[in-house]
Design a protein around this motif. Sequence first.
Motif, short mmCIF file in Angstrom:
data_model
loop_
_atom_site.label_atom_id
_atom_site.label_comp_id
_atom_site.label_asym_id
_atom_site.label_seq_id
_atom_site.Cartn_x
_atom_site.Cartn_y
_atom_site.Cartn_z
N ILE B 108 24.65 -42.28 -27.80
CA ILE B 108 23.92 -43.38 -27.37
C ILE B 108 22.83 -42.58 -26.73
O ILE B 108 22.95 -41.80 -25.95
CB ILE B 108 24.78 -44.13 -26.42
N GLU B 109 21.53 -43.24 -26.99
CA GLU B 109 20.31 -42.42 -26.54
C GLU B 109 19.26 -43.56 -26.49
O GLU B 109 19.43 -44.73 -26.96
CB GLU B 109 20.03 -41.53 -27.51
N LEU B 110 18.34 -43.15 -25.62
CA LEU B 110 17.11 -44.31 -25.39
C LEU B 110 16.40 -44.19 -27.18
O LEU B 110 16.37 -43.66 -27.65
CB LEU B 110 16.09 -43.49 -24.40
N TYR B 111 15.78 -45.62 -26.92
CA TYR B 111 15.04 -46.02 -28.22
C TYR B 111 13.88 -44.92 -28.28
O TYR B 111 13.36 -44.79 -29.37
CB TYR B 111 14.70 -47.55 -28.22
N GLU B 112 13.35 -44.67 -26.91
CA GLU B 112 12.06 -44.12 -26.87
C GLU B 112 12.31 -43.14 -25.71
O GLU B 112 13.00 -43.57 -24.88
CB GLU B 112 10.83 -44.89 -26.90
N GLU B 113 11.30 -42.28 -25.75
CA GLU B 113 11.25 -41.52 -24.51
C GLU B 113 11.12 -42.20 -23.08
O GLU B 113 10.27 -43.20 -23.13
CB GLU B 113 10.17 -40.29 -24.41
N PHE B 114 11.79 -41.65 -21.91
CA PHE B 114 11.65 -42.50 -20.78
C PHE B 114 10.55 -42.34 -20.26
O PHE B 114 9.66 -41.26 -19.99
CB PHE B 114 12.51 -41.76 -19.83
N PRO B 115 9.59 -43.46 -20.04
CA PRO B 115 8.07 -43.41 -19.72
C PRO B 115 7.98 -43.20 -18.18
O PRO B 115 8.79 -43.38 -17.26
CB PRO B 115 7.82 -44.73 -19.96
N ASN B 116 6.88 -42.07 -17.84
CA ASN B 116 6.69 -41.74 -16.52
C ASN B 116 6.27 -43.20 -15.81
O ASN B 116 6.85 -42.97 -14.53
CB ASN B 116 5.31 -40.78 -16.67
N ASP B 176 23.04 -28.20 -34.52
CA ASP B 176 22.00 -29.18 -33.94
C ASP B 176 22.98 -30.08 -33.00
O ASP B 176 22.14 -30.61 -32.14
CB ASP B 176 21.32 -29.92 -35.19
N ASP B 177 24.10 -30.73 -33.50
CA ASP B 177 24.58 -31.76 -33.01
C ASP B 177 25.25 -31.15 -31.68
O ASP B 177 25.06 -31.91 -30.76
CB ASP B 177 25.81 -31.95 -33.82
N ASP B 178 25.52 -29.83 -31.28
CA ASP B 178 25.80 -29.25 -30.28
C ASP B 178 24.72 -29.18 -29.49
O ASP B 178 24.74 -29.53 -27.83
CB ASP B 178 26.26 -28.06 -30.42
N ALA B 179 23.60 -29.22 -29.77
CA ALA B 179 22.42 -29.18 -28.91
C ALA B 179 22.05 -30.46 -28.37
O ALA B 179 21.64 -30.56 -27.37
CB ALA B 179 21.31 -28.56 -29.76
N GLU B 180 22.41 -31.49 -29.44
CA GLU B 180 22.22 -32.83 -28.60
C GLU B 180 23.29 -33.32 -27.44
O GLU B 180 22.90 -34.32 -26.95
CB GLU B 180 22.28 -33.64 -29.95
N ASN B 181 24.14 -32.37 -27.68
CA ASN B 181 25.36 -32.70 -26.56
C ASN B 181 24.98 -32.40 -25.30
O ASN B 181 25.37 -32.88 -24.29
CB ASN B 181 26.49 -31.99 -26.96
N VAL B 182 24.02 -31.71 -25.10
CA VAL B 182 23.68 -31.18 -23.85
C VAL B 182 22.79 -32.29 -23.18
O VAL B 182 22.02 -32.79 -23.66
CB VAL B 182 22.39 -29.87 -23.97
N PRO B 183 23.41 -32.64 -22.18
CA PRO B 183 22.86 -33.97 -21.29
C PRO B 183 21.17 -33.72 -21.08
O PRO B 183 20.84 -33.05 -20.51
CB PRO B 183 23.55 -34.06 -20.20
N SER B 184 20.39 -34.68 -21.66
CA SER B 184 19.21 -34.67 -21.40
C SER B 184 18.85 -35.73 -20.26
O SER B 184 17.62 -35.56 -20.03
CB SER B 184 18.36 -35.21 -22.68
N GLY B 185 19.77 -36.22 -19.67
CA GLY B 185 19.43 -36.79 -18.35
C GLY B 185 19.41 -38.31 -18.71
O GLY B 185 19.99 -38.82 -18.21
N ASP B 186 18.49 -38.74 -19.48
CA ASP B 186 18.27 -39.90 -19.78
C ASP B 186 18.89 -40.79 -20.81
O ASP B 186 18.55 -41.64 -21.25
CB ASP B 186 16.47 -40.28 -20.09
N ALA B 187 19.81 -39.83 -21.41
CA ALA B 187 20.16 -40.33 -22.76
C ALA B 187 21.25 -41.53 -22.66
O ALA B 187 21.98 -41.43 -21.59
CB ALA B 187 20.90 -39.01 -23.35
N GLY B 188 21.00 -42.44 -23.28
CA GLY B 188 21.81 -43.68 -23.31
C GLY B 188 21.55 -44.64 -21.91
O GLY B 188 22.07 -45.68 -21.88
N ALA B 189 20.86 -44.18 -21.12
CA ALA B 189 20.57 -44.91 -20.04
C ALA B 189 19.91 -46.37 -20.24
O ALA B 189 20.34 -47.37 -19.43
CB ALA B 189 19.78 -44.25 -18.94
N GLU B 190 19.21 -46.25 -21.37
CA GLU B 190 18.54 -47.85 -21.48
C GLU B 190 19.60 -48.79 -22.17
O GLU B 190 19.48 -49.86 -22.00
CB GLU B 190 17.36 -47.76 -22.71
N GLN B 191 20.76 -48.30 -22.32
CA GLN B 191 21.80 -49.10 -22.82
C GLN B 191 22.23 -49.98 -21.49
O GLN B 191 23.09 -50.88 -21.71
CB GLN B 191 22.85 -48.65 -23.46
N ASP B 192 22.08 -49.49 -20.37
CA ASP B 192 22.45 -50.03 -19.14
C ASP B 192 21.95 -51.41 -18.80
O ASP B 192 22.31 -52.19 -17.99
CB ASP B 192 21.89 -49.00 -17.90
#
Lengths: 64, 193
Positions: B108-116, B176-192
Amino acid sequence: MMSSAIRVALALAAVATFLTLWCLVETTALSMTVFFAVALPLYGLGAVLYVREVLLDLRDHKVL
Amino acid sequence: MSPRSKVLLFVVLIVLPIVLAVTTAKVSFSRAQSVEFCGSCHVMTPWIDNVTNPDSDSLAAEHYKRRWIQHEQCFTCHSNYGFLGPLEAKLKGMRHVIAYYVGAPAHIELYEEFPNENCLQCHIDAKGFREDSNHEPLEDLLSGKDRCVECHEMVHGVEQEDDEADSGDAAAEEEDDDAENVPSGDAGAEQDE
């Protein structure tokens, strides 16, 4: 004497009202989905049946 | 049908449904902004658990436990500011509901980058923010050249298992998949929402 179409419309409205009140009391993703995907179409179908019945009634009385 | 029956049925089959449907839509969309509602989809459990965990030191948890945002914490951060922001958030929310029943993606990830803008709406006039030289030049943050979550990266601190359905082809792909596992912080949050 109610026609069968009106009876069906009333039954649909009753079911839709039950589902809507459920969504109103307990708002979850599931109840909102049921409200938008089931209850609203049921209301719409009931309204269509009612309008159709009214139009048929007007035609029978030669208003239309 | 008698005229009286017609009027009665008009009220029962047309007027009352409209009143009830509009009221329910308004109330339920309003309630859908709550954290509890976001947590009603089980795929969101890790994010909700993290946000509401008083021992978590993620950015979202800090905002929650210190009550920097009083209410509707998920919605406040994840609905874009501006005239159509809340509407867009609700439309995305409906999209999430559909995705939830059709089959939520494993990652689960954001549709787009988290806007400033979503951060700056509150922080831009804060004294501490203004005095921090790391935030200079401010224009870069305003323009989106620099991103808030690049430095404040542990937003949620949730690790996800990637969808490995497509894996197994090449080791590089797995990396590449492992790299995506590293929490980017905002991943999935938009699903909230």
